[in-house]
Enzyme design. Structure first.
Site, short mmCIF file in Angstrom:
data_model
loop_
_atom_site.label_atom_id
_atom_site.label_comp_id
_atom_site.label_asym_id
_atom_site.label_seq_id
_atom_site.Cartn_x
_atom_site.Cartn_y
_atom_site.Cartn_z
N SER A 7 32.34 44.26 -43.34
CA SER A 7 32.72 45.24 -44.34
C SER A 7 31.57 46.20 -44.58
O SER A 7 30.49 45.80 -45.01
CB SER A 7 33.09 44.55 -45.66
N HIS A 32 35.88 46.71 -41.25
CA HIS A 32 36.63 46.69 -42.50
C HIS A 32 36.10 47.79 -43.42
O HIS A 32 34.90 47.85 -43.70
CB HIS A 32 36.49 45.32 -43.17
N ASP A 34 36.61 49.35 -47.11
CA ASP A 34 37.15 49.15 -48.45
C ASP A 34 37.25 50.48 -49.18
O ASP A 34 36.24 51.11 -49.49
CB ASP A 34 36.26 48.20 -49.25
N MET A 36 38.24 52.24 -52.58
CA MET A 36 38.42 51.92 -54.00
C MET A 36 38.48 53.21 -54.81
O MET A 36 37.75 54.16 -54.53
CB MET A 36 37.27 51.05 -54.50
N HIS A 65 41.37 49.03 -46.02
CA HIS A 65 41.92 48.24 -47.13
C HIS A 65 41.99 49.14 -48.35
O HIS A 65 40.98 49.47 -48.96
CB HIS A 65 40.98 47.04 -47.36
N MET A 67 42.42 49.70 -51.87
CA MET A 67 42.40 49.14 -53.22
C MET A 67 42.56 50.29 -54.19
O MET A 67 41.64 50.65 -54.94
CB MET A 67 41.10 48.37 -53.46
N MET A 136 42.82 37.85 -50.71
CA MET A 136 41.55 38.10 -51.37
C MET A 136 41.00 36.78 -51.92
O MET A 136 41.69 36.08 -52.67
CB MET A 136 41.70 39.10 -52.50
N GLY A 143 31.26 44.06 -53.83
CA GLY A 143 30.78 43.14 -52.81
C GLY A 143 29.84 42.11 -53.40
O GLY A 143 29.38 42.22 -54.54
N ASP A 174 39.16 37.79 -47.32
CA ASP A 174 38.14 38.75 -47.71
C ASP A 174 37.54 38.36 -49.05
O ASP A 174 38.26 38.28 -50.05
CB ASP A 174 38.76 40.15 -47.80
N GLY A 196 30.89 41.03 -45.77
CA GLY A 196 29.98 42.13 -46.05
C GLY A 196 28.55 41.66 -46.05
O GLY A 196 27.83 41.78 -45.06
N SER A 197 28.12 41.07 -47.17
CA SER A 197 26.73 40.60 -47.27
C SER A 197 26.46 39.46 -46.31
O SER A 197 25.32 39.26 -45.88
CB SER A 197 26.43 40.16 -48.71
#
Length: 225
Positions: A7, A32, A34, A36, A65, A67, A136, A143, A174, A196-197
């Site tokens: 991500s 990925h 995100d 938002m 994705h 959101m 989710m 994140g 995710d 992600g992290s």
């Protein structure tokens, strides 16, 4: 097959093109993205112009994705920007069947997404319309959150539901996915993992992060959990 989708929400935005190239070279399966809107979730991230710009950087499939509230108003924009998969939340689609149909009409792969609190019955009637289901395992918006353990049971229930319908449909997870959390959800039936992290923050680098997660997932699947 275990697939890892880094991500870019956790990437260094000042070096975004380099970061994307690095995870691609390190063996990422999907990228990925995100999106938002600060309304459906309490954060703002990428819009179509950013996706269009980074589309030039890699041939990796873009797993976008959404959101966002009112995703129907923006499907064409994200399709034109270069999305391959477009994920929408069941929570914000009053006419979910219509939304997923429109994504497919645009030549993209529809993905339906569920927040941690949303029951699986919300998507049971559209499973035959989607290319993937995203569960989710954190509350969306930021994140670096901790994995919600109850997600494992939810994935197992979804896997059973898909099997009963005679479908072969990948389950994506995710939120808080890294080497110490990926195993149980893999054993429960998930095969696509957003991290992600867990990728961008790994001390040994991106390749080591993804190889470690793949091996841990495969080990759990081989051992049956």
């Amino acid at each position: 097959m275990v697939q890892i989708a880094p991500s870019i929400l956790s990437a260094d935005f000042s070096r975004l093109a380099e970061e994307i190239q690095a995870v691609a070279e390190a063996g990422a399966d999907l990228l990925h993205v995100d999106v938002m809107d600060g309304h459906f979730v309490p954060n703002l991230t990428f819009g179509p112009p950013v996706i269009k710009a980074i589309r030039k950087v890699t041939d990796l499939p873009f797993d976008v994705h959404l959101m966002i509230s009112n995703p129907d108003n923006y499907l064409e924009d994200y399709a034109e920007a270069g999305a391959d998969y477009i994920g929408v939340h069941a929570e914000v689609c009053p006419h979910l069947n219509r939304t997923l149909t429109r994504i497919a009409e645009l030549g993209k792969k529809p993905v339906v997404v569920l927040n941690p609190h949303t029951p699986l019955c919300a998507i049971e009637n559209v499973l035959d319309q989607v290319s993937m289901v995203l569960i989710m395992s954190v509350n969306p918006g930021f994140g670096g959150q901790k994995f919600i353990p109850g997600s494992v049971e939810k994935v197992a229930e979804l896997h059973a539901m898909i099997s009963r319908r005679g479908l072969t449909l990948p389950i994506q997870v995710d939120g808080g996915v890294q080497a110490d959390t990926i195993g149980p959800v893999a054993a429960a039936g998930a095969r696509v993992f957003v991290s992600g992290s867990g990728v961008f923050g790994h001390a040994q680098g991106y390749r080591a992060a993804m190889e470690e997660m793949r091996e841990r997932a495969r080990e759990y699947v081989r051992q049956g959990g």
